[in-house]
Motif scaffolding. Sequence first.
Motif, PDB file in Angstrom:
ATOM      1  N   CYS A   1      22.623 -20.548  -9.580  1.00 39.19           N
ATOM      2  CA  CYS A   1      21.198 -20.882  -9.533  1.00 39.19           C
ATOM      3  C   CYS A   1      20.939 -21.962  -8.474  1.00 39.19           C
ATOM      4  O   CYS A   1      21.406 -23.087  -8.614  1.00 39.19           O
ATOM      5  N   PRO A   2      20.180 -21.617  -7.407  1.00 42.34           N
ATOM      6  CA  PRO A   2      19.960 -22.593  -6.330  1.00 42.34           C
ATOM      7  C   PRO A   2      19.078 -23.767  -6.722  1.00 42.34           C
ATOM      8  O   PRO A   2      19.176 -24.837  -6.130  1.00 42.34           O
ATOM      9  N   THR A   3      18.215 -23.593  -7.719  1.00 42.63           N
ATOM     10  CA  THR A   3      17.328 -24.683  -8.134  1.00 42.63           C
ATOM     11  C   THR A   3      17.790 -25.337  -9.429  1.00 42.63           C
ATOM     12  O   THR A   3      17.111 -26.224  -9.942  1.00 42.63           O
ATOM     13  N   GLU A   4      18.919 -24.890  -9.954  1.00 40.62           N
ATOM     14  CA  GLU A   4      19.509 -25.430 -11.174  1.00 40.62           C
ATOM     15  C   GLU A   4      18.531 -25.400 -12.349  1.00 40.62           C
ATOM     16  O   GLU A   4      18.468 -26.324 -13.151  1.00 40.62           O
ATOM     17  N   CYS A   5      17.762 -24.307 -12.442  1.00 37.33           N
ATOM     18  CA  CYS A   5      16.804 -24.211 -13.547  1.00 37.33           C
ATOM     19  C   CYS A   5      17.442 -23.632 -14.806  1.00 37.33           C
ATOM     20  O   CYS A   5      16.875 -23.749 -15.888  1.00 37.33           O
ATOM     21  N   ILE A   6      18.621 -23.017 -14.687  1.00 37.66           N
ATOM     22  CA  ILE A   6      19.330 -22.515 -15.859  1.00 37.66           C
ATOM     23  C   ILE A   6      20.423 -23.505 -16.221  1.00 37.66           C
ATOM     24  O   ILE A   6      21.235 -23.872 -15.374  1.00 37.66           O
ATOM     25  N   VAL A   7      20.416 -23.920 -17.463  1.00 35.27           N
ATOM     26  CA  VAL A   7      21.436 -24.859 -17.936  1.00 35.27           C
ATOM     27  C   VAL A   7      22.007 -24.355 -19.250  1.00 35.27           C
ATOM     28  O   VAL A   7      21.319 -23.722 -20.042  1.00 35.27           O
ATOM     29  N   MET A   8      23.272 -24.628 -19.451  1.00 30.27           N
ATOM     30  CA  MET A   8      23.912 -24.310 -20.725  1.00 30.27           C
ATOM     31  C   MET A   8      23.642 -25.465 -21.683  1.00 30.27           C
ATOM     32  O   MET A   8      23.653 -26.625 -21.288  1.00 30.27           O
ATOM     33  N   THR A   9      23.386 -25.131 -22.925  1.00 30.20           N
ATOM     34  CA  THR A   9      23.165 -26.142 -23.947  1.00 30.20           C
ATOM     35  C   THR A   9      24.357 -26.145 -24.898  1.00 30.20           C
ATOM     36  O   THR A   9      25.267 -25.336 -24.769  1.00 30.20           O
ATOM     37  N   ASN A  10      24.336 -27.030 -25.858  1.00 27.79           N
ATOM     38  CA  ASN A  10      25.421 -27.103 -26.840  1.00 27.79           C
ATOM     39  C   ASN A  10      25.198 -26.164 -28.025  1.00 27.79           C
ATOM     40  O   ASN A  10      26.006 -26.141 -28.940  1.00 27.79           O
ATOM     41  N   GLN A  11      24.116 -25.423 -28.022  1.00 29.64           N
ATOM     42  CA  GLN A  11      23.816 -24.539 -29.142  1.00 29.64           C
ATOM     43  C   GLN A  11      24.473 -23.172 -28.926  1.00 29.64           C
ATOM     44  O   GLN A  11      24.130 -22.445 -27.995  1.00 29.64           O
TER      45      GLN A  11
ATOM     46  N   ILE B   1      11.431 -22.655 -16.413  1.00 34.52           N
ATOM     47  CA  ILE B   1      10.774 -21.600 -15.639  1.00 34.52           C
ATOM     48  C   ILE B   1       9.950 -22.159 -14.479  1.00 34.52           C
ATOM     49  O   ILE B   1       9.782 -21.490 -13.458  1.00 34.52           O
ATOM     50  N   ASP B   2       9.461 -23.394 -14.587  1.00 31.90           N
ATOM     51  CA  ASP B   2       8.694 -23.991 -13.492  1.00 31.90           C
ATOM     52  C   ASP B   2       9.559 -24.249 -12.263  1.00 31.90           C
ATOM     53  O   ASP B   2       9.042 -24.359 -11.155  1.00 31.90           O
ATOM     54  N   ASP B   3      10.867 -24.357 -12.448  1.00 30.90           N
ATOM     55  CA  ASP B   3      11.786 -24.579 -11.327  1.00 30.90           C
ATOM     56  C   ASP B   3      12.405 -23.275 -10.810  1.00 30.90           C
ATOM     57  O   ASP B   3      13.134 -23.282  -9.829  1.00 30.90           O
ATOM     58  N   CYS B   4      12.117 -22.168 -11.453  1.00 31.42           N
ATOM     59  CA  CYS B   4      12.713 -20.887 -11.069  1.00 31.42           C
ATOM     60  C   CYS B   4      11.984 -20.306  -9.865  1.00 31.42           C
ATOM     61  O   CYS B   4      10.757 -20.219  -9.846  1.00 31.42           O
ATOM     62  N   ILE B   5      12.746 -19.895  -8.855  1.00 32.31           N
ATOM     63  CA  ILE B   5      12.170 -19.234  -7.679  1.00 32.31           C
ATOM     64  C   ILE B   5      12.325 -17.722  -7.783  1.00 32.31           C
ATOM     65  O   ILE B   5      12.030 -16.997  -6.846  1.00 32.31           O
ATOM     66  N   VAL B   6      12.787 -17.227  -8.898  1.00 31.81           N
ATOM     67  CA  VAL B   6      12.929 -15.804  -9.209  1.00 31.81           C
ATOM     68  C   VAL B   6      13.790 -15.104  -8.151  1.00 31.81           C
ATOM     69  O   VAL B   6      13.480 -14.021  -7.688  1.00 31.81           O
ATOM     70  N   CYS B   7      14.889 -15.741  -7.798  1.00 30.33           N
ATOM     71  CA  CYS B   7      15.779 -15.193  -6.773  1.00 30.33           C
ATOM     72  C   CYS B   7      16.645 -14.063  -7.307  1.00 30.33           C
ATOM     73  O   CYS B   7      17.204 -13.298  -6.542  1.00 30.33           O
ATOM     74  N   ASP B   8      16.791 -13.960  -8.625  1.00 32.66           N
ATOM     75  CA  ASP B   8      17.529 -12.877  -9.283  1.00 32.66           C
ATOM     76  C   ASP B   8      19.052 -13.021  -9.171  1.00 32.66           C
ATOM     77  O   ASP B   8      19.782 -12.128  -9.547  1.00 32.66           O
TER      78      ASP B   8
ATOM     79  N   ILE C   1       2.975 -20.354  -4.082  1.00 29.25           N
ATOM     80  CA  ILE C   1       2.355 -20.656  -5.379  1.00 29.25           C
ATOM     81  C   ILE C   1       2.775 -21.994  -5.956  1.00 29.25           C
ATOM     82  O   ILE C   1       2.392 -22.333  -7.061  1.00 29.25           O
ATOM     83  N   GLY C   2       3.568 -22.737  -5.219  1.00 25.09           N
ATOM     84  CA  GLY C   2       3.967 -24.049  -5.707  1.00 25.09           C
ATOM     85  C   GLY C   2       5.344 -24.435  -5.212  1.00 25.09           C
ATOM     86  O   GLY C   2       5.911 -23.795  -4.331  1.00 25.09           O
ATOM     87  N   GLN C   3       5.851 -25.507  -5.788  1.00 19.81           N
ATOM     88  CA  GLN C   3       7.173 -26.012  -5.432  1.00 19.81           C
ATOM     89  C   GLN C   3       7.941 -26.319  -6.695  1.00 19.81           C
ATOM     90  O   GLN C   3       7.377 -26.660  -7.727  1.00 19.81           O
ATOM     91  N   THR C   4       9.254 -26.213  -6.572  1.00 27.26           N
ATOM     92  CA  THR C   4      10.122 -26.597  -7.678  1.00 27.26           C
ATOM     93  C   THR C   4      10.370 -28.097  -7.594  1.00 27.26           C
ATOM     94  O   THR C   4       9.961 -28.752  -6.640  1.00 27.26           O
ATOM     95  N   SER C   5      11.067 -28.631  -8.558  1.00 22.43           N
ATOM     96  CA  SER C   5      11.330 -30.072  -8.560  1.00 22.43           C
ATOM     97  C   SER C   5      12.230 -30.503  -7.416  1.00 22.43           C
ATOM     98  O   SER C   5      12.230 -31.665  -7.038  1.00 22.43           O
ATOM     99  N   ASP C   6      13.004 -29.552  -6.829  1.00 22.68           N
ATOM    100  CA  ASP C   6      13.843 -29.912  -5.683  1.00 22.68           C
ATOM    101  C   ASP C   6      13.171 -29.618  -4.344  1.00 22.68           C
ATOM    102  O   ASP C   6      13.776 -29.746  -3.292  1.00 22.68           O
ATOM    103  N   GLY C   7      11.891 -29.194  -4.370  1.00 18.98           N
ATOM    104  CA  GLY C   7      11.134 -28.969  -3.145  1.00 18.98           C
ATOM    105  C   GLY C   7      11.172 -27.544  -2.623  1.00 18.98           C
ATOM    106  O   GLY C   7      10.568 -27.255  -1.600  1.00 18.98           O
ATOM    107  N   SER C   8      11.851 -26.629  -3.312  1.00 14.64           N
ATOM    108  CA  SER C   8      11.886 -25.233  -2.883  1.00 14.64           C
ATOM    109  C   SER C   8      10.506 -24.605  -3.074  1.00 14.64           C
ATOM    110  O   SER C   8       9.836 -24.861  -4.060  1.00 14.64           O
ATOM    111  N   LYS C   9      10.103 -23.776  -2.098  1.00 11.83           N
ATOM    112  CA  LYS C   9       8.816 -23.092  -2.205  1.00 11.83           C
ATOM    113  C   LYS C   9       8.942 -21.915  -3.160  1.00 11.83           C
ATOM    114  O   LYS C   9       9.933 -21.196  -3.149  1.00 11.83           O
TER     115      LYS C   9
END
Length: 129
Positions: A67-77, A5-12, A34-42
Amino acid sequence: MDVEIDDCIVCDLCAKICPVSCIDIESIKATEVIGQTSDGSKKMLYAAKFDIDMAKCMYCGLCTIVCPTECIVMTNQYDRTVFELSDLTYKFSDMTAEEAAEKQALLDKQLAEKQAAKLAALKQKEGGA
């Protein structure tokens, strides 16, 4: 599936592309950066709500692709056995309802001030013309 969620820019974009509508997002516009994501997006939007209903998810991965900031990832679960169906809705937002109401009030105040300034400038322009 997991969301940083810290990397999410809530772009929808993830919610819009989801073929089964399992992603529910509510955003509140911030009054300043309000901050920056790990890839530098505002970050300009608060994630008041970011829920994913894994009972509906068909694990297609489309949300991870757009996802432009790659904050959503698929897991093996994939086996998510629970006794209550509501336990399959994962809430990723870290905002409380009170915090969301506070941020919305700040935005409403800022918008009201801008509207008042706009009306004052319009009156001044009409009066001087």
